[in-house]
Design an enzyme around this catalytic site. Sequence first.
Site, mmCIF file in Angstrom:
data_model
loop_
_atom_site.group_PDB
_atom_site.id
_atom_site.type_symbol
_atom_site.label_atom_id
_atom_site.label_comp_id
_atom_site.label_asym_id
_atom_site.label_seq_id
_atom_site.Cartn_x
_atom_site.Cartn_y
_atom_site.Cartn_z
ATOM 1 N N ASP A 108 4.687 26.185 18.298
ATOM 2 C CA ASP A 108 3.751 26.951 19.134
ATOM 3 C C ASP A 108 2.521 26.095 19.453
ATOM 4 O OD1 ASP A 108 2.327 26.949 16.755
ATOM 5 O OD2 ASP A 108 2.357 29.129 16.479
ATOM 6 N N LEU A 144 4.142 25.777 13.306
ATOM 7 C CA LEU A 144 3.588 27.076 13.712
ATOM 8 C C LEU A 144 2.153 27.162 13.224
ATOM 9 C CD1 LEU A 144 6.308 29.631 12.503
ATOM 10 C CD2 LEU A 144 5.686 29.194 14.881
ATOM 11 N N HIS A 145 1.252 27.573 14.060
ATOM 12 C CA HIS A 145 -0.101 27.815 13.552
ATOM 13 C C HIS A 145 -0.915 28.791 14.402
ATOM 14 C CE1 HIS A 145 -1.250 24.950 16.653
ATOM 15 N NE2 HIS A 145 -2.475 25.413 16.527
ATOM 16 N N ARG A 146 -0.372 29.222 15.549
ATOM 17 C CA ARG A 146 -1.156 30.141 16.391
ATOM 18 C C ARG A 146 -1.409 31.438 15.649
ATOM 19 N NH1 ARG A 146 -3.324 27.673 19.669
ATOM 20 N NH2 ARG A 146 -2.100 25.975 20.470
#
Length: 392
Positions: free
Chosen positions: A297, A209-211
């Site tokens: 994501d 996850l990094h958005r």
Amino acid sequence: MLKKVVIVSGARPNFVKIAPIVDEMKRYDDISVVLVHTGQHYDSNMSGEFFALFGLDDPDYEMNVGSGSHAEQTAKIMTRFEKVCVTERPDMVIVVGDVNSTLAASLVAKKLGIPVAHVEAGLRSKDHSMPEEINRIVTDSISDILFTTEQQATKNLLAEGHSACSIHFVGHVMIDTLIIQRDKLERSKISEYVRDFKEASDRYACLTLHRPSNVDDSVTFRRIMDAIEIISRNIPIAFPCHPRTLNSLRRLKNEWNYLDMSKEKKIRIENGIFLSEPLRYDDFLFLWKDADFVLTDSGGLQEETTAFGVPCFTLRENTERPITVEIGTNIVVGTDGENIIKSVDALLRGELKKGGVPPLWDGRASERIVKVIRSELGYEAKAIDPDSAVIG
Ligand code: UD1
């Protein structure tokens, strides 16, 4: 006459994409390649280790721009990259992907009258709140040569008024790297803690996850992490953590006792979640290629899982890479906790989505790209008929 090409990279996914292009260009002694690293990503496990693993030479220019707001980061890259272009006077600038470095470098080159080639052009999420979508639209709008990874991207560019001769459907350089690195995995030195996790788990999943829309927004992030914790009761989840995400996790879950993982360099176990720093490319590939499923994501991982037939749940409301859903293993599940859990449960019950590999994702995209570039530089006839842009 020797022609000079500047290739720009700045963030983790860029290094994956430039590696096979640089490699292919090295086969020709009439092109001189100048490698620029903007420094958008700077931690060793987000940047330096990738150069070493992919056999990339040290960059000719390290611009060390670091983090900042979008305006600060983009402006810094532009100011520093302009100096590089003025000094080097290249015949072409190649940019890849959709990060701030892509946008900044293409703007600078174009304003100096240098032709710009964009690799991974034409992808559109239609979601203008995504910084990458703005980067894609602006970069494509000023690029002279547009290399697409899937046919929908070609259609998007044609619909936006780009001429068919400027668009080349070539497949995906990220898959070139993936195939090369998979074939090298047996000889890779996989980190012990990664190997230990895999050997200890019959079944497991991977999560990235990094958005900003997922991890900076505390309500969405909590919703996602609550669902992940529930899923992890049934199956262990390896969660290599982007720095942005780690910061949000520290705020959200202080009861998880996140210590300074940079010192430990270990996977910490919290319930069924095995948390680590960002993994090296080979460590992560070693894990996800055999995972029961991936939750992500990331744009790139949606494509990589499709290439290897690994089930993927995309924790976003949309994807700019529709081929991964149409042909591949990707399912866009959004960020609603119940929906995420329901979709994973279906898979655990054996309801598998079968996937195929998209056209031209065959490990030869960089070969096609360099052929076109050589032709644009005036060396030899185009290998790819411009009409091939219009497919389907
Ligand atoms: C960037 C790209 C995104 C890409 C992602 C891959 C843009 C707009 N976004 O997002 O498209 O999918 O890279 O990882 O270009 N940080 C570190 N060390 C680093 C780099 C970043 O600690 O080496 C931290 C900093 O606190 C920084 C934050 O991570 O503020 C975010 O980094 P940034 O480059 O702004 O964007 P990403 O979220 O990495």
